[in-house]
Design an enzyme around this catalytic site. Structure first.
Site, mmCIF file in Angstrom:
data_model
loop_
_atom_site.group_PDB
_atom_site.id
_atom_site.type_symbol
_atom_site.label_atom_id
_atom_site.label_comp_id
_atom_site.label_asym_id
_atom_site.label_seq_id
_atom_site.Cartn_x
_atom_site.Cartn_y
_atom_site.Cartn_z
ATOM 1 N N ASP A 79 0.809 -1.218 0.000
ATOM 2 C CA ASP A 79 0.000 0.000 0.000
ATOM 3 C C ASP A 79 0.846 1.274 0.000
ATOM 4 O O ASP A 79 2.019 1.270 0.331
ATOM 5 C CB ASP A 79 -0.965 0.012 1.192
ATOM 6 C CG ASP A 79 -0.273 -0.211 2.535
ATOM 7 O OD1 ASP A 79 0.801 -0.848 2.564
ATOM 8 O OD2 ASP A 79 -0.797 0.255 3.560
ATOM 9 N N GLU A 137 -0.714 -2.093 5.133
ATOM 10 C CA GLU A 137 0.187 -2.060 6.293
ATOM 11 C C GLU A 137 0.080 -0.733 7.016
ATOM 12 O O GLU A 137 0.297 -0.663 8.223
ATOM 13 C CB GLU A 137 1.634 -2.307 5.836
ATOM 14 C CG GLU A 137 2.641 -2.458 6.976
ATOM 15 C CD GLU A 137 3.081 -1.147 7.559
ATOM 16 O OE1 GLU A 137 3.259 -1.067 8.797
ATOM 17 O OE2 GLU A 137 3.245 -0.170 6.814
#
Ligand code: NI
Length: 390
Positions: A79, A137
């Site tokens: 991400d 995350e």
């Protein structure tokens, strides 16, 4: 494995190309739709894998050899962050306000590179190598726990993760033992006083003046209640109150972060913070509401696996690559995978200057040195050959 590991001649260039594509198309946590589709398509094209989607934006690939043996999980996060990129790179973000400013584009590309190398080495392996392409995350509750809950770690005997790291020079690798990252917790304090005319402070209970004392008081928590040989951070990062110059507001809102490695230290810190906030507020006739949210667990690297990986670093990345490294106060949800199997989290030096300076992770001018990718691929491949070698 005395001879140095030979990668396919075009693997490094392929990893760089994957990374640049991902860098140009960043997506926020839990919204990695194109990223996960790209990863799934790339894995499918590599062939020989069982590819599944445990959650809408995560991908798991299993290289099942058919020979009995351990199950090694290798993890990358995918991400990006809500930051407007200012690197000026030719492959800079094309998504307004979104940027790969932590290197997760590199993590994803490096793990794809390791898959490519290991698929070609299938006959040298036993058991299973499982590749975890994790979403989210950067944002609580984090994608790692979700993947664990959907069975991504079932049967895994060891788990490895790596972070490209701007605080380490290129060519260096850190494999800390024990606590590696902190628990990144969040707190909110609402001071409720009594609003009124700024010309008549005696008729009010001023939450700004009280909140300022609370901020100052919180500086005492680490200094006076934490053992000097333990570690903790208390940072107030937001203070919102008031609307104009001649009104004392009713409330002041404080927000910030607490970082600790040890649950006992965390408990002491939280209790003292609440006491200070409530006590100072009460002393002035106000109230303080205290809310606390625990973040990810700290990463604690397994001593045995870490020692084995430390030994691999010289083999895979060259003599002198392994450097001592202290823990960092950032949070990382790789810890969720470590609840299910012993493992280790590695830091790969990747500092690269933009406009004359190496900018920290989560900065609009953050960049990673693409030459570090080869180190990451080599380390993952060497680990698979070591732990799952035939
Ligand atoms: Ni990161």
């Amino acid at each position: 494995m005395a001879a140095p590991l030979a990668l396919a001649p075009d693997t490094t260039a392929q990893v760089v190309a994957w990374r640049r594509h991902l860098h140009a198309h960043p997506e926020l946590s839990f919204h990695e739709d194109e990223t996960s589709a790209f990863v799934e398509a790339t894995l499918t094209a590599l062939g020989g894998l069982t590819v599944t989607r445990p959650t809408p934006t995560s991908v798991v690939a299993r290289l099942v050899t058919g020979r009995p043996g351990p199950v090694l999980a290798l993890r990358a996060d995918m991400d990006a962050l809500p930051i407007t990129e200012e690197t000026g790179l030719p492959f800079a973000s094309t998504a307004p306000g979104v940027m790969h400013a932590c290197g997760h584009d590199g993590h994803t590309a490096v793990l794809l590179g390791a898959v490519r190398e290991l698929v070609a080495r299938r006959e040298a392996l036993v058991g299973e190598v499982r590749f975890l392409f994790q979403h989210a995350e950067e944002t609580l509750p984090g994608g790692a726990q979700e993947m664990v809950d959907r069975g991504a770690m079932d049967g895994v005997t060891r788990v490895l993760g790596a972070h490209l790291w701007a605080d380490l020079p290129l060519g260096q690798v850190g494999v800390p033992v024990g606590a590696v990252t902190a628990a990144p917790d969040t707190f909110w304090i609402t001071i409720r006083g009594k609003g009124g005319h700024a010309a008549n402070p005696h008729q009010t209970v001023d939450p700004i003046a009280i909140g300022a004392q609370v901020v100052t008081g919180l500086q005492q928590v680490v200094a006076r209640t934490v053992d000097p040989l333990d570690s903790a951070v208390v940072s107030v990062t937001q203070f919102h109150a008031g609307t104009t110059n001649n009104v004392i507001p009713e409330t002041a809102e404080l927000n910030g972060t607490v970082r600790t490695f040890d649950p006992a230290v965390r408990a002491r810190v939280v209790a003292q913070m609440e006491r200070i906030a409530r006590g100072i507020a009460e002393a002035h006739g106000a109230t303080a509401a205290f809310t606390y949210e625990e973040g990810y667990r700290p990463i604690v690297n397994d001593p045995a696996v870490s020692a084995q990986v430390q030994a691999l670093v010289a083999e895979a990345c060259g003599a002198g690559a392994l450097v001592p490294m202290r823990p960092v106060m950032v949070g990382e949800d790789f810890s969720a995978f470590l609840q299910r199997a012993p493992g280790t989290f590695v830091f790969i030096g990747a500092a690269r200057a933009i406009d004359g300076a190496v900018h920290p992770h989560h900065h609009p001018k953050f960049d990673v040195d693409e030459r570090a990718f080869e180190t990451g691929v080599r380390l993952f491949v060497a680990a698979a050959l070591r732990f799952n070698g035939r």
